[in-house]
Write a protein that holds these residues in place. Structure first.
Motif, short mmCIF file in Angstrom:
data_model
loop_
_atom_site.label_atom_id
_atom_site.label_comp_id
_atom_site.label_asym_id
_atom_site.label_seq_id
_atom_site.Cartn_x
_atom_site.Cartn_y
_atom_site.Cartn_z
N SER A 58 39.14 33.78 42.68
CA SER A 58 38.83 32.80 41.64
C SER A 58 40.08 32.03 41.27
N GLU A 76 39.15 37.45 28.84
CA GLU A 76 39.75 38.59 29.56
C GLU A 76 38.69 39.53 30.14
N ALA A 79 37.35 38.60 34.18
CA ALA A 79 38.04 39.21 35.33
C ALA A 79 37.76 40.71 35.39
N HIS A 80 37.71 41.36 34.25
CA HIS A 80 37.42 42.80 34.22
C HIS A 80 36.05 43.10 34.82
N SER A 83 35.96 43.11 38.50
CA SER A 83 36.78 44.14 39.14
C SER A 83 36.14 45.52 39.07
#
Length: 87
Positions: A58, A76, A79-80, A83
């Protein structure tokens, strides 16, 4: 009230499980595909690979825009969520 972190994780895990159940053994599915869309100056391309090798590439720089939230979700967490391990 459940905190944003666990709510977002639970929704992501549930969506992953629903997709896995819907695809079953993936027989008859095209392994890779993509879709593109744009709205004004914004453009997005999403590529899906059903090979069970999770990866996120990304170039989103939400933090660089000075934004802390994307709707009701903190940037935030985005992205977490991508993942997280596959179910």
């Amino acid at each position: 009230w459940i905190d944003e972190h666990h709510s977002a994780e639970d929704v992501s895990i549930t969506l992953g499980k629903a997709l896995a159940q819907a695809l079953g053994d993936k027989g008859g599915c095209t392994r890779m595909s993509f879709a593109e869309a744009s709205c004004g100056d914004a453009r997005v391309r999403c590529v899906a690979d059903l090979s069970n090798r999770p990866c996120l590439c990304s170039d989103l720089r939400l933090e660089a825009q000075g934004e802390e939230m994307a709707g009701d979700l903190s940037v935030e967490m985005i992205a977490h969520l991508f993942s997280l391990p596959s179910p």
